[in-house]
Design a protein around this motif. Structure first.
Motif, short mmCIF file in Angstrom:
data_model
loop_
_atom_site.label_atom_id
_atom_site.label_comp_id
_atom_site.label_asym_id
_atom_site.label_seq_id
_atom_site.Cartn_x
_atom_site.Cartn_y
_atom_site.Cartn_z
N SER A 19 0.83 -1.21 0.00
CA SER A 19 0.00 0.00 0.00
C SER A 19 0.86 1.26 0.00
O SER A 19 0.41 2.31 -0.45
N ASP A 20 2.11 1.15 0.49
CA ASP A 20 2.96 2.35 0.62
C ASP A 20 4.32 2.19 -0.05
O ASP A 20 5.27 2.88 0.32
N GLY A 21 4.43 1.28 -1.00
CA GLY A 21 5.72 1.07 -1.68
C GLY A 21 5.77 -0.31 -2.27
O GLY A 21 4.73 -0.93 -2.49
N ASP A 22 6.96 -0.79 -2.51
CA ASP A 22 7.13 -2.13 -3.08
C ASP A 22 7.92 -3.01 -2.11
O ASP A 22 8.72 -2.51 -1.32
N ILE A 23 7.71 -4.31 -2.20
CA ILE A 23 8.57 -5.28 -1.51
C ILE A 23 9.06 -6.28 -2.54
O ILE A 23 8.56 -6.32 -3.67
N VAL A 24 10.04 -7.09 -2.14
CA VAL A 24 10.39 -8.24 -2.96
C VAL A 24 10.07 -9.52 -2.20
O VAL A 24 10.14 -9.56 -0.97
N LEU A 25 9.71 -10.53 -2.96
CA LEU A 25 9.49 -11.88 -2.44
C LEU A 25 10.40 -12.81 -3.23
O LEU A 25 10.59 -12.62 -4.43
N ALA A 26 10.92 -13.85 -2.54
CA ALA A 26 11.74 -14.83 -3.25
C ALA A 26 11.26 -16.22 -2.83
O ALA A 26 11.81 -16.83 -1.91
N VAL A 27 10.20 -16.68 -3.49
CA VAL A 27 9.59 -17.96 -3.15
C VAL A 27 10.26 -19.02 -4.02
O VAL A 27 9.91 -19.22 -5.18
N GLY A 28 11.25 -19.69 -3.44
CA GLY A 28 12.15 -20.52 -4.22
C GLY A 28 11.71 -21.95 -4.45
O GLY A 28 12.27 -22.64 -5.31
N ASN A 29 10.72 -22.44 -3.70
CA ASN A 29 10.32 -23.84 -3.88
C ASN A 29 8.84 -24.06 -3.52
O ASN A 29 8.16 -23.13 -3.07
N ASP A 30 8.36 -25.27 -3.73
CA ASP A 30 6.94 -25.58 -3.53
C ASP A 30 6.50 -25.38 -2.08
O ASP A 30 5.37 -24.95 -1.82
N LYS A 31 7.40 -25.70 -1.15
CA LYS A 31 7.07 -25.58 0.27
C LYS A 31 6.77 -24.13 0.62
O LYS A 31 5.77 -23.82 1.30
N TRP B 95 5.90 -21.80 -1.48
CA TRP B 95 4.70 -21.42 -2.24
C TRP B 95 3.45 -21.79 -1.44
O TRP B 95 2.51 -21.00 -1.31
N LYS B 96 3.46 -22.99 -0.87
CA LYS B 96 2.32 -23.42 -0.06
C LYS B 96 2.13 -22.49 1.15
O LYS B 96 1.01 -22.09 1.46
N LYS B 97 3.23 -22.15 1.80
CA LYS B 97 3.15 -21.24 2.94
C LYS B 97 2.56 -19.89 2.53
O LYS B 97 1.75 -19.30 3.25
N LEU B 98 2.98 -19.39 1.38
CA LEU B 98 2.50 -18.09 0.91
C LEU B 98 1.00 -18.14 0.64
O LEU B 98 0.24 -17.26 1.04
N VAL B 99 0.57 -19.20 -0.03
CA VAL B 99 -0.84 -19.35 -0.37
C VAL B 99 -1.68 -19.43 0.90
O VAL B 99 -2.76 -18.82 0.99
N GLU B 100 -1.19 -20.14 1.90
CA GLU B 100 -1.90 -20.22 3.18
C GLU B 100 -1.97 -18.86 3.85
O GLU B 100 -3.02 -18.46 4.37
N LEU B 101 -0.86 -18.16 3.82
CA LEU B 101 -0.81 -16.84 4.44
C LEU B 101 -1.81 -15.90 3.77
O LEU B 101 -2.49 -15.11 4.42
N MET B 102 -1.91 -15.98 2.44
CA MET B 102 -2.82 -15.09 1.70
C MET B 102 -4.28 -15.58 1.78
O MET B 102 -5.18 -14.90 1.29
N GLU B 103 -4.46 -16.76 2.37
CA GLU B 103 -5.80 -17.37 2.45
C GLU B 103 -6.41 -17.52 1.05
O GLU B 103 -7.55 -17.12 0.80
N MET B 104 -5.61 -18.07 0.14
CA MET B 104 -6.08 -18.32 -1.23
C MET B 104 -5.83 -19.80 -1.58
O MET B 104 -5.09 -20.09 -2.53
N PRO B 105 -6.47 -20.73 -0.83
CA PRO B 105 -6.18 -22.15 -1.04
C PRO B 105 -6.49 -22.61 -2.47
O PRO B 105 -5.89 -23.57 -2.97
N GLU B 106 -7.36 -21.89 -3.17
CA GLU B 106 -7.72 -22.28 -4.54
C GLU B 106 -6.52 -22.25 -5.48
O GLU B 106 -6.48 -22.96 -6.49
N LEU B 107 -5.48 -21.45 -5.13
CA LEU B 107 -4.32 -21.37 -6.01
C LEU B 107 -3.56 -22.70 -6.07
O LEU B 107 -2.92 -23.01 -7.07
N LEU B 108 -3.68 -23.49 -4.97
CA LEU B 108 -2.99 -24.78 -4.96
C LEU B 108 -3.63 -25.76 -5.93
O LEU B 108 -3.01 -26.75 -6.34
N GLU B 109 -4.86 -25.50 -6.32
CA GLU B 109 -5.57 -26.39 -7.25
C GLU B 109 -5.28 -26.03 -8.71
O GLU B 109 -5.58 -26.80 -9.61
N LYS B 110 -4.75 -24.84 -8.93
CA LYS B 110 -4.60 -24.37 -10.31
C LYS B 110 -3.38 -25.02 -10.97
O LYS B 110 -2.26 -24.85 -10.50
N PRO B 111 -3.60 -25.74 -12.07
CA PRO B 111 -2.47 -26.41 -12.74
C PRO B 111 -1.40 -25.43 -13.21
O PRO B 111 -0.23 -25.77 -13.28
#
Lengths: 396, 396
Positions: free
Chosen positions: B240-252, B254-270
């Motif tokens: 909201s007040d600038g930019d950040i960087v993320l470096a999601v390097g592996n599936d584990k 990615w799963k943590k990020l999706v849980e944090l964002m509360e977007m479990p549907e992303l794990l279903e997307k091929p």
């Protein structure tokens, strides 16, 4: 490949994964050290799964692990085996998160008990100490927090990363320097030591003169496209068929450029009278130069500039780099090996040209556990039966 | 400042100017070598005229020449004086254009006649050999011809340089590695050698895995903003007040990020099922992440990410770097000295933390010719009368 290396006789245990640590050890290996890459049985370095691949073998991994021998070892089950190897090793390099080696009972304090001469280099994102030491480190994280992104990109654009893994690479180079300096100290005193290299520290350290503007003047350097704080005209300019760069570093070169462009009136303009003035008025300066440069091709411009003694260059893409007669030819910056699975593979060479002990790629990277037998038996003196037991127990 | 250094007892004659060469020698000096900077009488290193200044002294120069002693010498008139110094020196570093030292009668072939143990490092834009060896070298030239600019910047933007003098810095680091490896070889054999470092080679060498895409697949890597070839989500994202960087390097992660964002549907997307898929579909992936990240501040995001084990970071400007409690505090990346003219000045520290012989800024940089008397007399044994004669003749 039979050439002598500067670091012959130095034995390095390489526990590192992915980029900065493996790069450090690849440099030592290219300079003749006997680098033994130690990987997790069954899976190995994560980089074995990174593209691009050749015959199923990762060339990302291959590039970073050439000139090394490879063995497997589970450090939890095989702690004593590792300690036995440390007894006769010179250098250990690891890039786990700080604390992991301590949990394994294999931190520097433990290793120096079995070998006080050991040089232990830890490469991490944020270093072994300080409030962020447990934060995970990646090239992008170091690019963001070192300020590199804040000064890369267009003036009116967003913060931009440098387009290679430059913080990983600089971290690896910095670790190599620490290890070699520690070897020099050990040669004199017999004393080993621990080296603590952080990707972020390494990235901050190369920003030298950029940081200086804030440290001395309190001014925060900003993004400025391809131009520089301390020299002008020094940026990219349009040609008729692409862009070139010019680096006119002093008044003498500026005079040459003005003569070449046949614009003597520019020498009379007070706004271009000194380097400092040209930096301040670089946009106006660029307009004059592009009136002239846009009438000519990249090749024409580079040729007449170089002939006139003005620093200029084409902006190469990676294919041009890899095929250039100077870079790939005379300077031998790409080198080929024959890999048992992938076949012939080219990788980027080190840049260290030495008259007596030139650094060079000695051999292909190992397939997982390729040198288990020769290294465990011949280098570290384990018996045939012991190595068989390690294998059965899944330790190697 | 009284701390012992890893390179104590190593005497370096530093003939270099401006950045890459002086940086190499500053690193050796911070590690304890006795680096004697040799400058042209009357004018000195060009960098003495580069901004920013403090009390009229260039802090560009100060940053690159701390921890050294400084003398003046006209190499044309004072050739024999230089050869006398080489007799007892360990290392000579120069960054003239190839051929200049030969014209002076001071190339490696001549120096090794008076001291076969001498290690001679030449740092140049393009190296001592090859068709472009006489081309003038600058940081920008190496950024352009190494392909770094071709892969830095926005996808639809122009080639962009990395916003610090990274090729100069990497050239300096590479030269340090060569010198230290040559010392190790000399310790064993007594044999010195010549080291030939090119800014362009050094820049090409750090592009490792980027070059690999062309060398193995024939694909030419392009500019891709802040994203990476081998991992996603790994780039910058709006808060909201600038930019950040993320470096999601592996599936584990990615799963943590999706849980944090509360977007479990992303794990279903091929299209996001593997790292490779996420790289291919990174723009769609970024849209989901920004729906979430734009609702939160940079500080909030970094905190929850780090707490969750997801690599994230703020994008610092140079002021934030210089004031950060980890970087400037715990890691001591900025250090102050008291300069005879400029007063208290802060500069960027080296990144080499060593447990026994930590690298550190030992003393302020020299004013022009500051150590002429002590160095010529005490270090090299010239008499009072000789030094007086040198001075009168304008040789020093």
């Amino acid at each position: 490949m039979a050439q002598k290396g500067a670091l012959e006789g130095i034995k390095v245990l390489d526990l590192t994964r992915v980029l900065a640590g493996p790069y450090c050890c690849a440099i030592l290996a290219d300079m003749g050290a006997d680098v033994i890459k130690i990987e997790q049985p069954g899976t190995g370095d994560d980089a074995r799964f990174f593209n691009p691949f050749k015959n199923g073998e990762s060339s990302y991994y291959m590039n970073m692990n050439r000139s090394k021998r490879g063995i497997t070892l589970n450090l939890k089950k095989g702690k004593d085996i590792f300690l036995k190897m440390v007894e006769s090793a010179d250098v250990v390099v690891e890039n786990y998160r700080p604390g992991v080696m301590k949990k394994l009972g294999l931190d520097y304090e433990e290793l120096k008990k079995v070998n006080p001469r050991i040089i232990y280099a830890a490469v991490s994102g944020f270093g072994q100490t300080g409030p962020y030491s447990q934060w995970p480190g990646y090239d992008l994280i170091a690019q963001a927090m070192s300020g590199i992104m804040s000064v890369t990109g267009e003036e009116d654009g967003d913060p931009t990363r440098a387009g290679g893994p430059i913080c990983d690479a600089v971290g690896g180079l910095t670790a190599s320097i620490g290890i070699l300096a520690a070897l020099q100290y050990r040669n004199k005193t017999g004393i080993g030591q621990m080296i603590d290299i952080s990707l972020l520290d390494s990235a901050v350290s190369i920003m030298t003169i950029i940081n200086q503007h804030y440290l001395v003047d309190g001014r925060i350097p900003q993004r400025r496209g391809n131009s520089y704080e301390s020299g002008a005209p020094m940026e990219s300019y349009r040609a008729s068929d692409g862009d070139i760069v010019l680096a006119v570093g002093n008044d003498k070169m500026w005079k040459k450029l003005v003569e070449l462009m046949e614009m003597p009136e520019l020498l009379e303009k007070p706004e271009f009278a000194t380097v400092h003035k040209r930096v301040q008025n670089r946009i106006a300066c660029k307009e004059y130069i592009e009136q002239w440069s846009q009438q000519r091709t990249v090749d024409e411009l580079v040729k007449i500039m170089i002939d006139t003694g003005i620093p200029a260059a084409p902006i190469y893409n990676i294919a041009q780099v890899c095929n250039d007669p100077h870079i790939a030819g005379a300077r031998n910056m790409f080198t080929e090996f024959d890999h048992p699975v992938a076949g012939k593979v080219k990788v980027t060479n080190t840049a260290i040209r030495m008259s007596e002990t030139d650094a060079c790629v000695k051999c292909p990277p190992p397939v997982l556990g390729q040198h288990n037998d020769e290294v465990y038996k011949e280098v570290f003196g384990f018996s045939e039966a012991e190595v068989e037991d390690f294998r059965k127990a899944g330790i190697i």
